[in-house]
Scaffold this motif. Structure first.
Motif, mmCIF file in Angstrom:
data_model
loop_
_atom_site.group_PDB
_atom_site.id
_atom_site.type_symbol
_atom_site.label_atom_id
_atom_site.label_comp_id
_atom_site.label_asym_id
_atom_site.label_seq_id
_atom_site.Cartn_x
_atom_site.Cartn_y
_atom_site.Cartn_z
ATOM 1 N N LEU A 122 0.830 -1.207 0.000
ATOM 2 C CA LEU A 122 0.000 0.000 0.000
ATOM 3 C C LEU A 122 0.863 1.256 0.000
ATOM 4 O O LEU A 122 0.359 2.363 0.104
ATOM 5 C CB LEU A 122 -0.932 0.004 1.215
ATOM 6 C CG LEU A 122 -2.080 -0.996 1.125
ATOM 7 C CD1 LEU A 122 -2.777 -1.135 2.453
ATOM 8 C CD2 LEU A 122 -3.067 -0.589 0.047
ATOM 9 N N GLY A 123 2.182 1.060 -0.083
ATOM 10 C CA GLY A 123 3.058 2.211 -0.227
ATOM 11 C C GLY A 123 3.645 2.748 1.052
ATOM 12 O O GLY A 123 4.143 3.865 1.075
ATOM 13 N N GLY A 161 3.593 3.645 -19.631
ATOM 14 C CA GLY A 161 4.735 4.218 -20.336
ATOM 15 C C GLY A 161 6.004 4.342 -19.530
ATOM 16 O O GLY A 161 7.060 4.646 -20.072
ATOM 17 N N VAL A 162 5.922 4.121 -18.208
ATOM 18 C CA VAL A 162 7.122 4.259 -17.362
ATOM 19 C C VAL A 162 7.629 2.871 -16.983
ATOM 20 O O VAL A 162 6.844 2.012 -16.575
ATOM 21 C CB VAL A 162 6.782 5.050 -16.079
ATOM 22 C CG1 VAL A 162 8.011 5.174 -15.197
ATOM 23 C CG2 VAL A 162 6.227 6.413 -16.432
ATOM 24 N N ASP A 163 8.936 2.650 -17.150
ATOM 25 C CA ASP A 163 9.491 1.354 -16.791
ATOM 26 C C ASP A 163 9.688 1.274 -15.283
ATOM 27 O O ASP A 163 10.536 1.951 -14.706
ATOM 28 C CB ASP A 163 10.828 1.149 -17.506
ATOM 29 C CG ASP A 163 11.368 -0.263 -17.239
ATOM 30 O OD1 ASP A 163 10.652 -1.058 -16.595
ATOM 31 O OD2 ASP A 163 12.493 -0.548 -17.679
ATOM 32 N N SER A 208 13.170 5.037 -8.969
ATOM 33 C CA SER A 208 13.731 4.914 -7.621
ATOM 34 C C SER A 208 12.729 4.251 -6.685
ATOM 35 O O SER A 208 11.530 4.203 -6.966
ATOM 36 C CB SER A 208 14.087 6.287 -7.066
ATOM 37 O OG SER A 208 12.904 6.980 -6.735
ATOM 38 N N GLU A 209 13.240 3.767 -5.553
ATOM 39 C CA GLU A 209 12.382 3.119 -4.562
ATOM 40 C C GLU A 209 11.303 4.085 -4.078
ATOM 41 O O GLU A 209 10.155 3.695 -3.852
ATOM 42 C CB GLU A 209 13.241 2.629 -3.393
ATOM 43 C CG GLU A 209 12.480 2.008 -2.224
ATOM 44 C CD GLU A 209 11.665 0.782 -2.600
ATOM 45 O OE1 GLU A 209 11.998 0.096 -3.579
ATOM 46 O OE2 GLU A 209 10.664 0.517 -1.898
ATOM 47 N N GLU A 210 11.678 5.352 -3.953
ATOM 48 C CA GLU A 210 10.728 6.341 -3.459
ATOM 49 C C GLU A 210 9.575 6.547 -4.454
ATOM 50 O O GLU A 210 8.412 6.615 -4.068
ATOM 51 C CB GLU A 210 11.462 7.659 -3.236
ATOM 52 C CG GLU A 210 10.874 8.480 -2.109
ATOM 53 C CD GLU A 210 11.925 9.421 -1.551
ATOM 54 O OE1 GLU A 210 11.599 10.585 -1.363
ATOM 55 O OE2 GLU A 210 13.073 8.974 -1.346
ATOM 56 N N GLN A 211 9.939 6.618 -5.743
ATOM 57 C CA GLN A 211 8.899 6.778 -6.771
ATOM 58 C C GLN A 211 8.004 5.548 -6.807
ATOM 59 O O GLN A 211 6.798 5.643 -6.985
ATOM 60 C CB GLN A 211 9.560 6.984 -8.141
ATOM 61 C CG GLN A 211 10.197 8.347 -8.303
ATOM 62 C CD GLN A 211 11.078 8.407 -9.539
ATOM 63 O OE1 GLN A 211 11.932 7.557 -9.760
ATOM 64 N NE2 GLN A 211 10.849 9.420 -10.357
ATOM 65 N N MET A 212 8.626 4.384 -6.594
ATOM 66 C CA MET A 212 7.872 3.142 -6.599
ATOM 67 C C MET A 212 6.871 3.132 -5.443
ATOM 68 O O MET A 212 5.732 2.713 -5.588
ATOM 69 C CB MET A 212 8.859 1.974 -6.455
ATOM 70 C CG MET A 212 8.257 0.612 -6.733
ATOM 71 S SD MET A 212 7.701 0.426 -8.419
ATOM 72 C CE MET A 212 6.117 -0.360 -8.153
ATOM 73 N N ARG A 237 2.788 2.377 -5.354
ATOM 74 C CA ARG A 237 2.145 1.290 -4.601
ATOM 75 C C ARG A 237 0.989 1.821 -3.765
ATOM 76 O O ARG A 237 1.154 2.775 -3.011
ATOM 77 C CB ARG A 237 3.134 0.633 -3.640
ATOM 78 C CG ARG A 237 4.174 -0.214 -4.282
ATOM 79 C CD ARG A 237 5.026 -0.852 -3.192
ATOM 80 N NE ARG A 237 6.307 -1.257 -3.741
ATOM 81 C CZ ARG A 237 7.476 -0.990 -3.183
ATOM 82 N NH1 ARG A 237 7.532 -0.334 -2.044
ATOM 83 N NH2 ARG A 237 8.594 -1.388 -3.753
ATOM 84 N N GLY A 238 -0.147 1.175 -3.892
ATOM 85 C CA GLY A 238 -1.294 1.571 -3.081
ATOM 86 C C GLY A 238 -2.035 2.748 -3.663
ATOM 87 O O GLY A 238 -3.151 3.035 -3.271
ATOM 88 N N ASP A 239 -1.384 3.473 -4.593
ATOM 89 C CA ASP A 239 -2.027 4.639 -5.185
ATOM 90 C C ASP A 239 -2.485 4.304 -6.600
ATOM 91 O O ASP A 239 -3.665 4.330 -6.911
ATOM 92 C CB ASP A 239 -1.036 5.809 -5.189
ATOM 93 C CG ASP A 239 -1.708 7.098 -5.635
ATOM 94 O OD1 ASP A 239 -2.925 7.220 -5.410
ATOM 95 O OD2 ASP A 239 -1.020 7.956 -6.213
ATOM 96 N N ARG A 240 -1.518 3.924 -7.460
ATOM 97 C CA ARG A 240 -1.863 3.608 -8.851
ATOM 98 C C ARG A 240 -1.905 2.103 -9.083
ATOM 99 O O ARG A 240 -2.574 1.631 -9.985
ATOM 100 C CB ARG A 240 -0.873 4.285 -9.791
ATOM 101 C CG ARG A 240 -0.866 5.810 -9.595
ATOM 102 C CD ARG A 240 0.044 6.483 -10.590
ATOM 103 N NE ARG A 240 -0.428 6.292 -11.950
ATOM 104 C CZ ARG A 240 0.316 6.570 -13.022
ATOM 105 N NH1 ARG A 240 1.540 7.017 -12.874
ATOM 106 N NH2 ARG A 240 -0.178 6.388 -14.230
#
Lengths: 329, 323
Positions: free
Chosen positions: A228-229, B77-79, B84-88, B92-95
């Protein structure tokens, strides 16, 4: 979906939502021995907190014409000496009150410090594993292999009589002088003993916490939180820590007991907190030279050590029972 | 079906390996597929076929000693393998969200379920206080839990498996994800509850136009929910087809075996068909076709690695029979 309401049907009260902690407290309240010990402990802590108010005499005021008075006797000034006087004619009751402040204060504060260190390092080691775990675990093993008593002995010997040289900031000392109800000069050595006890007392807690963190991190709700992030920090604080807490609480009570006894033993041996700062341990130490002539002298400081230690232990037992997930209801 | 503009996820040559003391476990070894918005993709296969590792790879949640060694995960479109882990974490949980197999153990036992739903809202949308409470109530109503006010204050141990799964779905859908990964969402539930949860997922798919990856070993669930199906075997995709085609005319011998081993209501058979043998070790997978040892139609060619072939439009199969 709505349930048809009818006047004939009695109002159903929805079951009260109880969290794990509410359940624990309910079970604890039913545990008679634990509750009795809890009351005893609270009583002792209250008395020690109020020591300066209750104490009938000056803590260090000697009276050479009133040495070795037996409990409940009256000195030649007509004052009642509730628990008698010691070899210098200082009021035993007064000293016992102040001693409870130092002894119990040390037991709780040093344990708190040790638990804080142990929990922090243990949770990091268990959760992250890898090199963090290697560093924490090896450090822990080295520290656990150093005999605390010998080390304290050296540290205290070095600093006795040179309390001013102990590198502790002034404002910290004054805060703790208040906490332990001792003079600022004395607070340095009391604090030093606390810190040394804590620095060498966190290893058991850290091992326990490491194990808990290692098992909790494998739970699916940790993976779910990640999915969930949630960040590592959030997972540690919100998910791993609260779910590892029960054994830590029991460990804290065991720690209080261990440190209480360690401080008493140390002071009894003469290497802990020094006279004139009274502790239960060094009162025992002072009494040992006179114990055959005045047997009440060692008995009086020994009683609170025994009572506090038993109360903490039995309360810890009760807590352990209440926290046991296999016991339902 | 194949609307290029609505493509949300394109997985190309995904390989996730586990570097254990015994050797390299090739848990996922070449998975490709394309997923569009609003589409449901079923992934089926036996235990150990790499279904779950594939889904965890999509969220980059494979933990040590596992690692994505190759491949691209193009999400909108994004690999995902290159950010980065932060972007990931922000994704997660959002998109992209995930629902787990064991709903009762996927909730933190020490917090009220309302607080757990709100945690997701706080992480991704910064919602707090009354606003978050309000949104939480809406979500609980959306997943069909009556009396949301009371549910929010309950702890996971006070709820049934089905109720917990609804809570999990509410958490997963809290931020209207574009992709929902459901890893065996109904396996741990009673049959009647299974149907309810599937109905709920279908209804929500219509409502928020999310793409779903449905991982299961239950062919019935796939038939009911999925648009397209991937059949996985020993870490590889062996067949990809539209769901109706797959059931009407399975191509790969493994798919045929899988469908034959499914009990059919009203069909009286003395024994269910079984596929002999077990999934091969993925440390030293057999050379050539990985299914060859269990296949009743194998021939000499099967000792060579079979290519992915496309015998019909929109259909792919990894087998020498269709070469």
């Amino acid at each position: 979906m709505s349930v048809p309401s009818s006047a004939a049907m009695p109002e159903l009260k929805p079951a009260r939502s109880e969290g794990q902690w509410a359940i624990v407290f309910r079970r604890l309240r039913r545990h008679r021995v634990a509750m009795f010990c809890f009351v005893v402990l609270i009583g002792m802590l209250t008395i020690s907190a109020l020591a300066p108010l209750i104490a009938p005499f000056e803590r260090d005021e000697p009276n050479l014409r009133a040495r070795f008075l037996t409990p409940m006797s009256v000195d030649n000034d007509g004052n009642l000496r509730l628990l008698g006087t010691d070899h210098l004619g200082r009021d035993y009751f007064t000293r016992l009150l102040y001693a409870s402040r130092v002894s119990l204060g040390t037991a709780f504060f040093a344990t708190f410090l040790a638990s804080a260190i142990g929990i922090t390092l243990g949770i990091l080691a268990g959760f992250f594993g890898g090199w963090v775990d290697v560093i924490v675990s090896r450090t822990l093993e080295v520290i656990a292999s150093i005999p605390t008593l010998v080390l304290l002995l050296i540290v205290v010997t070095v600093f006795v009589g040179r309390e001013e040289d102990i590198p502790i900031p002034r404002f910290v000392t004054s805060i703790f002088a208040g906490f332990f109800a001792v003079q600022t000069r004395e607070a340095n050595i009391v604090l030093l003993v606390n810190i040394v006890l804590a620095l060498f007392g966190w290893t058991v807690t850290a091992r326990l916490m490491r194990g808990m963190a290692m098992s909790v991190r494998e739970h699916i709700y940790i993976e779910a939180a990640r999915a969930l992030g949630a960040s590592n920090f959030r997972i540690l604080v919100r998910h791993v820590f609260p779910n590892s807490l029960p054994p830590m609480i029991v460990d804290f009570t065991l720690g209080v007991n261990a440190i209480l006894l360690a401080e008493s033993a140390l002071s009894f041996l003469g290497f802990g907190i020094q006279d004139p700062t009274p502790t239960w341990g060094n009162m025992l130490n002072n009494a040992q030279n006179y114990m055959f002539q005045h047997p009440w002298m060692p008995l009086i400081p020994a009683m609170p050590i025994l009572i506090a230690s038993l109360a903490v232990n039995y309360f810890g037992d009760g807590l352990r029972d209440a926290l046991d997930p296999r016991q339902r209801g | 079906m194949a609307n290029v503009n609505r493509e949300i996820l394109r997985v190309e040559g995904l390989k996730t390996h586990f570097f254990t003391d015994e050797g390299v476990v090739q848990a996922v070894d070449g998975v490709d597929f394309v997923l569009h918005r609003g589409e449901t993709l079923g992934i089926v296969g036996e235990s150990g076929s790499g279904k779950s590792v594939t889904s965890l790879s999509l969220l980059r949640l494979v933990s040590r000693p596992g690692r994505i060694v190759e491949g691209q995960l193009l999400f909108d479109g994004v690999d995902l393998t290159s950010i980065s882990e932060e972007q990931m974490r922000a994704i997660r949980g959002d998109r992209i969200s995930m629902i787990f197999q064991q709903p009762t153990t996927a909730l933190n036992p020490v917090f009220r379920v309302g607080d757990q739903i709100i945690e997701t809202l706080t992480i991704h949308q910064g919602l707090q206080g009354n606003e978050a409470q309000q949104r939480c109530r809406e979500l609980l109503t959306m997943v069909g839990l009556p009396d949301p006010e009371r549910r929010m204050r309950q702890y996971p141990h006070e709820l049934s498996g089905g109720q917990c799964q609804r809570i999990m779905i509410a958490m997963a859908l809290a931020c209207n994800p574009e992709l929902l990964i459901a890893d065996e969402p109904t396996t741990a539930l009673d049959v009647t509850i299974q149907a309810q949860i599937l109905d709920l997922m279908r209804a929500l798919r219509e409502k928020i136009d999310t793409a779903i990856i449905l991982i299961t070993h239950d062919m019935g669930v796939v038939a009911e929910m999925a648009d397209n199906v991937i059949v996985m075997y020993a870490g590889q995709v062996v067949e990809y087809a539209e769901v109706k085609q797959l059931f009407a005319n399975p191509l790969h011998p493994y798919t045929i075996g899988l469908l034959n081993s499914m009990p059919v209501l009203g069909d009286v058979r003395d024994e269910l068909a079984v596929i002999p043998g077990t999934v091969p070790s993925l440390i030293n997978p057999p050379v050539g076709c990985r299914f060859a040892a269990r296949c009743d139609r194998r021939f000499e060619r099967c000792t060579e690695t079979p290519p992915m072939v496309e015998p019909e439009q929109g259909r792919r199969v990894r087998c020498w029979l269709y070469r």
